[in-house]
Scaffold this active site. Structure first.
Site, PDB file in Angstrom:
ATOM      1  N   HIS A 140      14.655  17.783 -34.823  1.00 21.73           N
ATOM      2  CA  HIS A 140      14.609  16.864 -36.294  1.00 21.73           C
ATOM      3  C   HIS A 140      15.141  15.597 -36.193  1.00 21.73           C
ATOM      4  CE1 HIS A 140      15.285  15.709 -40.251  1.00 21.73           C
ATOM      5  NE2 HIS A 140      16.323  15.953 -40.232  1.00 21.73           N
ATOM      6  N   CYS A 163      15.612  19.959 -43.807  1.00 16.95           N
ATOM      7  CA  CYS A 163      15.313  19.602 -43.006  1.00 16.95           C
ATOM      8  C   CYS A 163      14.710  20.462 -41.725  1.00 16.95           C
ATOM      9  CB  CYS A 163      16.512  18.454 -41.972  1.00 16.95           C
ATOM     10  SG  CYS A 163      17.328  17.553 -43.264  1.00 16.95           S
ATOM     11  N   ASN A 184      15.207   9.169 -41.471  1.00 19.38           N
ATOM     12  CA  ASN A 184      14.939  10.763 -41.458  1.00 19.38           C
ATOM     13  C   ASN A 184      14.233  11.050 -42.500  1.00 19.38           C
ATOM     14  OD1 ASN A 184      15.696  13.362 -42.156  1.00 19.38           O
ATOM     15  ND2 ASN A 184      17.901  13.227 -42.072  1.00 19.38           N
TER      16      ASN A 184
HETATM   17  C1  LIG Z   1      26.717   9.173 -41.968  1.00 21.15           C
HETATM   18  C2  LIG Z   1      27.323   8.981 -40.700  1.00 21.15           C
HETATM   19  C3  LIG Z   1      25.903   7.900 -40.153  1.00 21.15           C
HETATM   20  C4  LIG Z   1      28.491   7.939 -40.519  1.00 21.15           C
HETATM   21  O1  LIG Z   1      28.795   7.834 -39.377  1.00 21.15           O
HETATM   22  P1  LIG Z   1      30.435   7.873 -38.817  1.00 21.15           P
HETATM   23  O2  LIG Z   1      30.302   7.432 -37.436  1.00 21.15           O
HETATM   24  O3  LIG Z   1      30.993   9.314 -39.109  1.00 21.15           O
HETATM   25  O4  LIG Z   1      30.899   6.915 -39.721  1.00 21.15           O
HETATM   26  P2  LIG Z   1      32.455   6.663 -39.596  1.00 21.15           P
HETATM   27  O5  LIG Z   1      33.422   7.429 -40.136  1.00 21.15           O
HETATM   28  O6  LIG Z   1      32.457   5.659 -38.206  1.00 21.15           O
HETATM   29  O7  LIG Z   1      32.466   5.362 -40.788  1.00 21.15           O
HETATM   30  C5  LIG Z   1      32.594   5.835 -42.073  1.00 21.15           C
HETATM   31  C6  LIG Z   1      32.965   4.562 -42.755  1.00 21.15           C
HETATM   32  O8  LIG Z   1      31.680   3.744 -43.070  1.00 21.15           O
HETATM   33  C7  LIG Z   1      31.425   3.572 -44.397  1.00 21.15           C
HETATM   34  N1  LIG Z   1      30.137   3.593 -44.717  1.00 21.15           N
HETATM   35  C8  LIG Z   1      29.218   4.597 -45.003  1.00 21.15           C
HETATM   36  N2  LIG Z   1      27.850   4.411 -45.205  1.00 21.15           N
HETATM   37  C9  LIG Z   1      27.817   2.913 -44.723  1.00 21.15           C
HETATM   38  C10 LIG Z   1      27.002   2.177 -44.907  1.00 21.15           C
HETATM   39  N3  LIG Z   1      25.812   2.689 -45.134  1.00 21.15           N
HETATM   40  N4  LIG Z   1      27.006   1.018 -44.628  1.00 21.15           N
HETATM   41  C11 LIG Z   1      28.270   0.737 -44.241  1.00 21.15           C
HETATM   42  N5  LIG Z   1      29.515   1.330 -44.137  1.00 21.15           N
HETATM   43  C12 LIG Z   1      28.961   2.707 -44.549  1.00 21.15           C
HETATM   44  C13 LIG Z   1      32.210   4.649 -45.214  1.00 21.15           C
HETATM   45  O9  LIG Z   1      32.535   4.390 -46.284  1.00 21.15           O
HETATM   46  C14 LIG Z   1      33.433   4.779 -44.231  1.00 21.15           C
HETATM   47  O10 LIG Z   1      34.158   3.665 -44.562  1.00 21.15           O
HETATM   48  P3  LIG Z   1      35.897   3.881 -44.370  1.00 21.15           P
HETATM   49  O11 LIG Z   1      36.079   4.185 -42.943  1.00 21.15           O
HETATM   50  O12 LIG Z   1      36.439   2.593 -44.760  1.00 21.15           O
HETATM   51  O13 LIG Z   1      36.388   5.070 -45.291  1.00 21.15           O
HETATM   52  C15 LIG Z   1      27.174  10.250 -39.673  1.00 21.15           C
HETATM   53  O14 LIG Z   1      28.364  11.108 -40.076  1.00 21.15           O
HETATM   54  C16 LIG Z   1      26.195  10.992 -39.386  1.00 21.15           C
HETATM   55  O15 LIG Z   1      25.115  10.696 -39.221  1.00 21.15           O
HETATM   56  N6  LIG Z   1      26.110  12.335 -40.033  1.00 21.15           N
HETATM   57  C17 LIG Z   1      25.085  13.088 -40.288  1.00 21.15           C
HETATM   58  C18 LIG Z   1      24.125  12.759 -41.360  1.00 21.15           C
HETATM   59  C19 LIG Z   1      22.914  13.331 -41.067  1.00 21.15           C
HETATM   60  O16 LIG Z   1      22.014  13.514 -40.158  1.00 21.15           O
HETATM   61  N7  LIG Z   1      22.414  13.924 -42.431  1.00 21.15           N
HETATM   62  C20 LIG Z   1      21.152  14.517 -42.529  1.00 21.15           C
HETATM   63  C21 LIG Z   1      21.154  15.765 -41.740  1.00 21.15           C
HETATM   64  S1  LIG Z   1      19.896  16.470 -41.694  1.00 21.15           S
END
Ligand SMILES: CC(C)(COP(=O)(O)OP(=O)(O)OC[C@H]1O[C@@H](n2cnc3c(N)ncnc32)[C@H](O)[C@@H]1OP(=O)(O)O)[C@@H](O)C(=O)NCCC(=O)NCCS
Length: 332
Positions: free
Chosen positions: A259, A113, A289
């Site tokens: 980004h 990224c 992304n």
């Molecule tokens: C991935 C991301 C969106 C998850 O958001 P979050 O607010 O941390 O998510 P939460 O912890 O509230 O929820 C996670 C739950 O959603 C679930 N979940 C994950 N992906 C899911 C999806 N696509 N649809 C529905 N549920 C999903 C998980 O299994 C988890 O369930 P559980 O609580 O029963 O275990 C967030 O952590 C994020 O954006 N991280 C950075 C990712 C990124 O930018 N990566 C690239 C960097 S360059």
């Protein structure tokens, strides 16, 4: 001091638009979850057979046209991607051949990224040193074909899109102060496994084992929360370091292009810098992304929409796998 300046820019995304509703049919997810957690509404996916270098070449052609130059005058290529057409060679040489650019050098940058800013940093140094006078800098990704659409990979599968962006970089021979003021590049490899594609790994002999396929180890994986927290802290930090190095401060920023990892991260970056949100360029809602390509795509849109004008201070920042992160300051 000699500075490099962007003289042309273009982007290309494949025509197929994939909505959250389309993903609902394939993944155990909802439109609401995706919008709330990431701000993404649609992204673009390639059709089978379309490679990363194909997207890169389209974006490069648009940047060349925008610069009003003949492609044959380009004297070096820097290409950034985490999804090269092949394990080797990289895409730089494929772009070179597809554009028919003789035997000029082509460097591949593997900084995910942060790839565009790392590539900009490298290209800028080549130009400042007087080594090259017209560099094509291209960033492209095809990620849709290797996402895990099962529950284990759904956190990533909904976020990523395909696309490409390119710029032409040349020396600014005038003294108008325009151009790349600085690039600041950082990494912390202790966190490599928090956001990675573990396999294929040449340390495994043989490299490709059915067991790894069964364990999903050929898919990208991340620790979403760890990435979120680090991205939200490191990008503002890199911006502050860049501003301080140039005797500038946050109030001098006209446009910040982070980004496009997740809209909530972009909001955290704005908050961390105490920068009004209207100065932050955000288009993740339509593209998802696109990793290395996200900054040049957003930059191109912002320029063509008239949001960025000559003489303004444009700041780029990125965070991604490695971890790597970076900032770049450009006097537009
Ligand atoms: C991935 C991301 C969106 C998850 O958001 P979050 O607010 O941390 O998510 P939460 O912890 O509230 O929820 C996670 C739950 O959603 C679930 N979940 C994950 N992906 C899911 C999806 N696509 N649809 C529905 N549920 C999903 C998980 O299994 C988890 O369930 P559980 O609580 O029963 O275990 C967030 O952590 C994020 O954006 N991280 C950075 C990712 C990124 O930018 N990566 C690239 C960097 S360059």
């Amino acid at each position: 001091m000699l500075r490099s300046v962007i003289t042309g820019i273009g982007h290309y995304v494949p025509p197929r638009v994939v909505t959250n509703q389309d993903l609902e049919k394939r993944i155990n997810t909802t439109d609401e979850w995706i919008r709330q957690r990431s701000g993404i509404v649609t992204r673009h996916h390639v059709e089978p057979g379309v490679n990363t270098s194909d997207l890169a070449v389209e974006a490069a052609r648009r940047a060349v046209a925008d610069a009003g130059i003949d492609a044959s005058t380009i004297d070096f290529i820097v290409a950034a991607t985490l999804s090269p057409d092949h394990y080797f060679p990289g895409i730089g040489v494929l772009v070179q051949a597809k554009l028919g650019l003789g035997t000029i050098g082509a460097l591949d940058v593997r900084n995910q990224c942060s790839g565009f800013i790392y590539a900009l940093g490298a290209a800028d140094q080549f130009i400042r040193a007087g080594t090259y006078r017209r560099v094509l800098l291209v960033a492209a990704e095809v990620q849709s074909s290797n996402l895990d659409y099962s529950d284990e990979g759904r956190d990533m599968a909904v976020l990523f899109g395909d696309g490409a962006g390119a710029v032409i970089l040349e020396p600014n021979d005038s003294d108008d102060g325009r151009g790349v003021l600085s690039t600041h590049l950082f990494s912390d490899g202790r966190f490599a496994s928090r956001l990675w594609m573990e396999k294929p790994c040449p340390g495994d002999n043989p490299t490709f084992q059915k067991e790894f396929f069964d364990q999903g180890k050929f898919f990208p994986r991340m620790d979403g929360r760890h990435v979120f927290v680090n991205a939200s802290e490191r990008m503002p930090e890199a911006v502050r370091i860049g501003l301080a190095a140039n005797g500038l401060d946050v109030g001098d920023i006209d446009a910040l292009i982070p980004h496009q990892a997740n809209d909530r991260i972009s909001q955290m970056v704005a908050k961390g810098l105490k920068l009004p949100e209207e100065k932050v360029v955000r288009n993740i809602d339509r593209f998802g992304n696109t990793t290395a390509a996200s900054i040049p795509i957003a930059l191109d849109e912002a320029i063509k929409e008239g949001r960025i004008r000559r003489g303004q201070l444009v700041v780029l920042t990125a965070f991604g796998s490695g971890y790597t992160w970076a900032s770049a300051l450009i006097r537009w």
